[in-house]
Design a protein around this motif. Structure first.
Motif, PDB file in Angstrom:
ATOM      1  N   THR A 160       9.351 -22.687 -25.285  1.00 32.54           N
ATOM      2  CA  THR A 160       8.914 -21.314 -25.525  1.00 32.54           C
ATOM      3  C   THR A 160       9.723 -20.373 -24.647  1.00 32.54           C
ATOM      4  O   THR A 160      10.149 -20.734 -23.544  1.00 32.54           O
ATOM      5  N   ALA A 161       9.902 -19.132 -25.149  1.00 32.66           N
ATOM      6  CA  ALA A 161      10.779 -18.193 -24.444  1.00 32.66           C
ATOM      7  C   ALA A 161      10.043 -16.969 -23.954  1.00 32.66           C
ATOM      8  O   ALA A 161      10.674 -15.975 -23.580  1.00 32.66           O
ATOM      9  N   ALA A 162       8.710 -16.980 -23.956  1.00 32.98           N
ATOM     10  CA  ALA A 162       7.935 -15.835 -23.459  1.00 32.98           C
ATOM     11  C   ALA A 162       6.535 -16.330 -23.144  1.00 32.98           C
ATOM     12  O   ALA A 162       6.186 -17.481 -23.429  1.00 32.98           O
ATOM     13  N   ARG A 163       5.742 -15.448 -22.564  1.00 33.26           N
ATOM     14  CA  ARG A 163       4.359 -15.805 -22.282  1.00 33.26           C
ATOM     15  C   ARG A 163       3.436 -14.881 -23.075  1.00 33.26           C
ATOM     16  O   ARG A 163       3.800 -13.741 -23.396  1.00 33.26           O
ATOM     17  N   PRO A 164       2.235 -15.342 -23.413  1.00 30.00           N
ATOM     18  CA  PRO A 164       1.326 -14.527 -24.226  1.00 30.00           C
ATOM     19  C   PRO A 164       0.761 -13.340 -23.451  1.00 30.00           C
ATOM     20  O   PRO A 164       0.475 -13.441 -22.250  1.00 30.00           O
ATOM     21  N   GLN A 165       0.618 -12.206 -24.147  1.00 24.96           N
ATOM     22  CA  GLN A 165       0.010 -11.008 -23.578  1.00 24.96           C
ATOM     23  C   GLN A 165      -0.905 -10.374 -24.620  1.00 24.96           C
ATOM     24  O   GLN A 165      -0.975 -10.816 -25.762  1.00 24.96           O
ATOM     25  N   THR A 166      -1.572  -9.303 -24.240  1.00 25.64           N
ATOM     26  CA  THR A 166      -2.593  -8.682 -25.086  1.00 25.64           C
ATOM     27  C   THR A 166      -1.982  -7.953 -26.273  1.00 25.64           C
ATOM     28  O   THR A 166      -0.887  -7.385 -26.185  1.00 25.64           O
ATOM     29  N   LEU A 167      -2.701  -7.972 -27.391  1.00 22.54           N
ATOM     30  CA  LEU A 167      -2.306  -7.197 -28.559  1.00 22.54           C
ATOM     31  C   LEU A 167      -2.114  -5.727 -28.200  1.00 22.54           C
ATOM     32  O   LEU A 167      -2.776  -5.192 -27.298  1.00 22.54           O
ATOM     33  N   LEU A 168      -1.247  -5.057 -28.914  1.00 25.27           N
ATOM     34  CA  LEU A 168      -1.083  -3.623 -28.755  1.00 25.27           C
ATOM     35  C   LEU A 168      -2.219  -2.902 -29.477  1.00 25.27           C
ATOM     36  O   LEU A 168      -2.636  -3.309 -30.563  1.00 25.27           O
ATOM     37  N   GLY A 169      -2.698  -1.820 -28.884  1.00 24.43           N
ATOM     38  CA  GLY A 169      -3.752  -1.033 -29.505  1.00 24.43           C
ATOM     39  C   GLY A 169      -5.145  -1.520 -29.210  1.00 24.43           C
ATOM     40  O   GLY A 169      -6.093  -1.123 -29.904  1.00 24.43           O
ATOM     41  N   VAL A 170      -5.322  -2.355 -28.175  1.00 23.92           N
ATOM     42  CA  VAL A 170      -6.639  -2.903 -27.850  1.00 23.92           C
ATOM     43  C   VAL A 170      -7.144  -2.369 -26.513  1.00 23.92           C
ATOM     44  O   VAL A 170      -8.249  -1.828 -26.423  1.00 23.92           O
ATOM     45  N   VAL A 171      -6.345  -2.525 -25.470  1.00 25.29           N
ATOM     46  CA  VAL A 171      -6.762  -2.157 -24.113  1.00 25.29           C
ATOM     47  C   VAL A 171      -5.938  -0.969 -23.645  1.00 25.29           C
ATOM     48  O   VAL A 171      -4.699  -1.017 -23.641  1.00 25.29           O
ATOM     49  N   ASP A 178      -4.195   1.595 -21.084  1.00 27.19           N
ATOM     50  CA  ASP A 178      -3.511   1.464 -19.782  1.00 27.19           C
ATOM     51  C   ASP A 178      -3.121   0.020 -19.472  1.00 27.19           C
ATOM     52  O   ASP A 178      -2.992  -0.358 -18.291  1.00 27.19           O
ATOM     53  N   GLU A 179      -2.932  -0.786 -20.498  1.00 26.67           N
ATOM     54  CA  GLU A 179      -2.462  -2.157 -20.284  1.00 26.67           C
ATOM     55  C   GLU A 179      -1.008  -2.119 -19.803  1.00 26.67           C
ATOM     56  O   GLU A 179      -0.195  -1.314 -20.280  1.00 26.67           O
ATOM     57  N   THR A 180      -0.682  -2.986 -18.862  1.00 23.12           N
ATOM     58  CA  THR A 180       0.684  -3.062 -18.345  1.00 23.12           C
ATOM     59  C   THR A 180       1.330  -4.351 -18.843  1.00 23.12           C
ATOM     60  O   THR A 180       0.798  -5.451 -18.636  1.00 23.12           O
ATOM     61  N   TYR A 181       2.458  -4.220 -19.503  1.00 17.30           N
ATOM     62  CA  TYR A 181       3.149  -5.363 -20.087  1.00 17.30           C
ATOM     63  C   TYR A 181       4.352  -5.744 -19.233  1.00 17.30           C
ATOM     64  O   TYR A 181       4.943  -4.903 -18.540  1.00 17.30           O
ATOM     65  N   THR A 182       4.684  -7.002 -19.285  1.00 12.18           N
ATOM     66  CA  THR A 182       5.847  -7.508 -18.554  1.00 12.18           C
ATOM     67  C   THR A 182       6.792  -8.209 -19.529  1.00 12.18           C
ATOM     68  O   THR A 182       6.409  -8.546 -20.651  1.00 12.18           O
ATOM     69  N   SER A 183       8.008  -8.455 -19.083  1.00 11.99           N
ATOM     70  CA  SER A 183       9.012  -9.092 -19.937  1.00 11.99           C
ATOM     71  C   SER A 183       9.668 -10.249 -19.196  1.00 11.99           C
ATOM     72  O   SER A 183       9.581 -10.346 -17.969  1.00 11.99           O
ATOM     73  N   GLU A 184      10.302 -11.139 -19.964  1.00  9.45           N
ATOM     74  CA  GLU A 184      11.077 -12.240 -19.405  1.00  9.45           C
ATOM     75  C   GLU A 184      12.516 -12.116 -19.883  1.00  9.45           C
ATOM     76  O   GLU A 184      12.782 -11.555 -20.956  1.00  9.45           O
ATOM     77  N   THR A 185      13.414 -12.659 -19.081  1.00 12.18           N
ATOM     78  CA  THR A 185      14.832 -12.633 -19.441  1.00 12.18           C
ATOM     79  C   THR A 185      15.356 -14.062 -19.479  1.00 12.18           C
ATOM     80  O   THR A 185      15.130 -14.843 -18.551  1.00 12.18           O
ATOM     81  N   ILE A 186      16.029 -14.391 -20.574  1.00 12.16           N
ATOM     82  CA  ILE A 186      16.654 -15.697 -20.724  1.00 12.16           C
ATOM     83  C   ILE A 186      18.095 -15.481 -21.159  1.00 12.16           C
ATOM     84  O   ILE A 186      18.485 -14.372 -21.539  1.00 12.16           O
ATOM     85  N   ASN A 209       1.666   0.942 -26.952  1.00 10.23           N
ATOM     86  CA  ASN A 209       0.250   0.620 -26.877  1.00 10.23           C
ATOM     87  C   ASN A 209      -0.593   1.887 -26.841  1.00 10.23           C
ATOM     88  O   ASN A 209      -1.604   2.014 -27.544  1.00 10.23           O
ATOM     89  N   GLN A 210      -0.159   2.873 -26.045  1.00  8.31           N
ATOM     90  CA  GLN A 210      -0.903   4.130 -25.961  1.00  8.31           C
ATOM     91  C   GLN A 210      -0.819   4.912 -27.267  1.00  8.31           C
ATOM     92  O   GLN A 210      -1.788   5.550 -27.698  1.00  8.31           O
ATOM     93  N   LEU A 211       0.320   4.846 -27.924  1.00 13.43           N
ATOM     94  CA  LEU A 211       0.475   5.526 -29.205  1.00 13.43           C
ATOM     95  C   LEU A 211      -0.510   4.970 -30.232  1.00 13.43           C
ATOM     96  O   LEU A 211      -1.150   5.721 -30.980  1.00 13.43           O
TER      97      LEU A 211
END
Length: 663
Positions: free
Chosen positions: A568-579, A581-589, A493-495
């Motif tokens: 569904t196997a994940a939850r929605p998060q913000t696009l990359l390259g928008v915000v 210092d956005e912090t992303y999370t992950s899910e494990t299945i 995202n920062q890149l």
């Protein structure tokens, strides 16, 4: 090859007539049929070439002869047949010249108390209406049209019907139509006369030798120049501009010139990087390295084309005046043109665009009169349009090659094989000639881990390619350095907020500069968004697979169980390259044996059919539920097929989907 019909039938059975009553657009109402169907009929499909009108006339003439022998047409009704040949010639010519597509011709007899002949000519360029320029006049052979005014004067009724992807012009004749203007009677006689033999020169009229073709040629040249030249150049520009292959440009050039302006013509193409063109009488020029390539030879008689080609290949043209497009004399290849072509004149025109030599156009006319100045000037104007079309086709070919190389570099050379996991991929760029905005990857990350990614960059073309060219290597690098899923998205995202925006903006400016346009005022750097589904797979000892994944503004992945249950196997998060210092999370299945994970881009979910999208009402989930029990390859193919069937037409967005199935 000539206009050879692909199918023909003359039978006495009822067929469904074209829907003439489907809102004709001009002149007359649809014909009123007085029976339930035609008494006899014929059909032909002809290539859109100058030979099509003659072929259509020959077929219709043969049908009339058969119908007369069978008693369907009485001898005293030959007036209908004569008028019909004129109308068929005009309608087919109109379709060839103004549409340029294959032409479908249907004709039939109807009526019992009063015999009527109906002809329907269909082309596949419906955006071009049939034309009838007021100044349109007869050309030097009966292969070219004389306007729809002839049709209107001969037909009882006629009109135009538009259908999806096609346009039909029809006419109904009963022998009670109007009469021809006096000045056109001579040309009608040419149409009704038997077709000249193929070995006759292109300028020979119905009477055969040069007697019918050259005697009045200067007068016809002047008449045509005065009335039809501007129309010809406009039509030629329109047709040439639609060609994206230089060989097709050369082929179309021959069809436009012969026999309107010349009896034969040839187009040489040369390497614009060297500009070399050999020379007349130079033994090393023909076929030599750096010499011109004879791309097309066209003659009014097909029997002369090959012999003429062999003669011309021995004498490639050479420019003697530098970058000058004006005509220069060219040796007359009389031996290759038969007895009627012993004497004549030929001129060579250099094809130059953007200050670069692209080739040479050579035209020739038989007879002692030479080539008049009016024709010389018109061909010079036409040659400039040909050169521009060749230059545009070459520019397109270069861009397509660069795009193809760039596209191959942006995608993995091979998809990694994961122990215990079957994978299937579908990747379909919308624009075959440019880089796609969608990308995918599936690669080993070390320590028993495999990573996958399915992404979609805002926009397409070079700017999107720059972003993909940065994002995919960074994904691999971060994954192999041991960064986990959420950390990879944070850094990517920062890149995108830093390097990718700057690089993509530079690419956009370079693209605009290459096109000779200025960047709009105030149009500064723009953020390049990226939606991404990224995950990490770790095969387990018991046969399952642990999957850690995150979706950044991307369509959510769907998990299909062996029983057909979809979640569904994940939850929605913000696009990359928008915000920043956005912090992303992950899910494990965990994927149990038989479970399948479907990852797609918005080319799947947002595929449109009218106002509806494929994923409306959980359409993708319902489609996936119907794939229970299928392996990964069959799931991918079925989803792809359902998406294409849903939209019907050509896709408007790139499409990518990845299926991962635990074995």
């Amino acid at each position: 090859m000539g206009a050879i019909p692909t199918q023909r039938e003359t039978v006495s059975r009822v067929r469904e007539a074209p829907a003439h009553d489907a809102a004709p657009t001009q002149h007359d109402a649809a014909p009123a049929h007085d029976t339930g169907g035609p008494r006899a009929q014929g059909r032909a499909t002809l290539p859109g070439s100058p030979l099509a009108p003659g072929s259509a006339r020959a077929l219709v003439r043969a049908s009339f002869d058969e119908w007369t022998e069978c008693g369907l047409l009485r001898p005293e009704q030959r007036r209908v047949a004569e008028d019909a040949l004129v109308v068929v010639s005009e309608l087919v010519t109109n379709a060839v010249v103004h549409a340029g597509t294959d032409v479908e011709v249907d004709w039939w007899l109807e009526g019992r108390e009063e015999t009527a002949f109906v002809v329907d000519v269909t082309d596949h360029h419906p955006s071009r209406a049939p034309r009838d320029h007021p100044g349109e006049t007869p050309y030097e052979t009966p292969e070219f049209g004389r306007g729809l005014r002839l049709v209107a004067s001969l037909a009882e009724s006629w009109g135009v019907t538009y259908r999806t992807g096609a346009k039909s012009v029809w006419a109904r004749l009963t022998g009670r139509g109007g009469t021809l203007p006096d000045e056109r009677q001579l040309k009608v006689a040419e149409i009704l006369a038997p077709e000249p033999p193929q070995h006759a020169p292109a300028h020979a009229g119905a009477g055969g030798a040069e007697r019918g073709g050259c005697a009045h040629r200067p007068e016809r040249d002047r008449d045509w120049i005065n009335r039809g030249a501007l129309s010809f150049l406009a039509e030629a520009s329109d047709l040439l501009a639609g060609q994206l292959d230089e060989n097709l440009v050369a082929a179309l050039t021959g069809q436009l010139i012969v026999p309107r302006l010349a009896d034969w013509c040839a187009v040489w193409l040369e390497d614009e990087a060297t500009g070399r063109g050999g020379g007349w009488g130079d033994p090393g020029a023909a076929g030599g390295a750096g010499g011109p390539r004879l791309a097309r030879v066209w003659h009014g008689s097909e029997n002369r084309i090959e012999e003429l080609r062999h003669a011309l290949e021995k004498d490639p043209p050479c420019a003697r005046s530098g970058l000058r497009s004006g005509p220069e004399p060219y040796p007359w290849p009389g031996a290759a043109l038969g007895p009627q072509g012993t004497h004549g004149s030929a001129l060579a025109y250099r094809l130059i665009a953007g200050g670069r030599p692209l080739g040479t156009l050579v035209i020739g006319r038989s007879g002692p009169d030479g080539i008049p100045d009016e024709i010389t000037g018109l061909v010079e104007d036409f040659g400039r349009r040909v050169a521009l079309a060749i230059g545009a086709a070459r520019q397109y070919a270069r861009q397509a090659t660069i795009s193809a190389v760039l596209q191959r570099g942006l995608l993995p050379g091979a998809v990694a094989e994961i122990p215990g996991v079957r994978s299937a991929l579908v990747y379909e760029p919308c624009d075959k000639g440019g880089p796609s905005g969608d990308f995918y990857d599936l690669f080993p990350a070390g320590d028993g881990r495999w990573c996958f990614a399915v992404g979609d960059v805002q926009g397409k073309g070079p700017e999107a390619a720059v972003v993909i060219g940065l994002a995919r290597p960074w994904l691999r690098l971060l994954a192999r350095e041991g960064y986990r899923v959420a950390d990879v998205l944070d850094r990517l995202n920062q890149l995108l907020l830093d390097d990718a925006t700057e690089a993509a903006d530079a690419a956009a400016r370079a693209l605009v500069a290459a096109g000779g346009r200025a960047l709009p005022p105030g149009d500064g750097p723009q953020t390049r968004f990226l939606s991404l589904l990224y995950g990490e797979l770790t095969p387990l000892g018991d046969g399952g697979v642990r999957c850690t994944l995150a979706s950044a503004g991307h369509p959510l992945p769907l998990l299909l169980g062996p029983d057909g249950e979809v979640s569904t196997a994940a939850r929605p998060q913000t696009l990359l390259g928008v915000v920043e210092d956005e912090t992303y999370t992950s899910e494990t299945i965990e994927l149990a044996p038989g479970d399948s994970l479907l990852c797609v881009t918005d080319g799947v979910t947002e595929r449109r059919s009218g106002s509806r999208q494929f994923d409306d009402g959980d359409g993708l989930a319902r489609a996936l539920a119907g794939c229970a029990g299928l392996n990964a390859d069959l799931i991918a193919e079925r989803i792809r097929r359902l998406v294409h069937e849903f939209g019907g037409g050509q896709p408007e967005d790139d499409l990518a989907l990845l299926v991962l199935q635990a074995e």
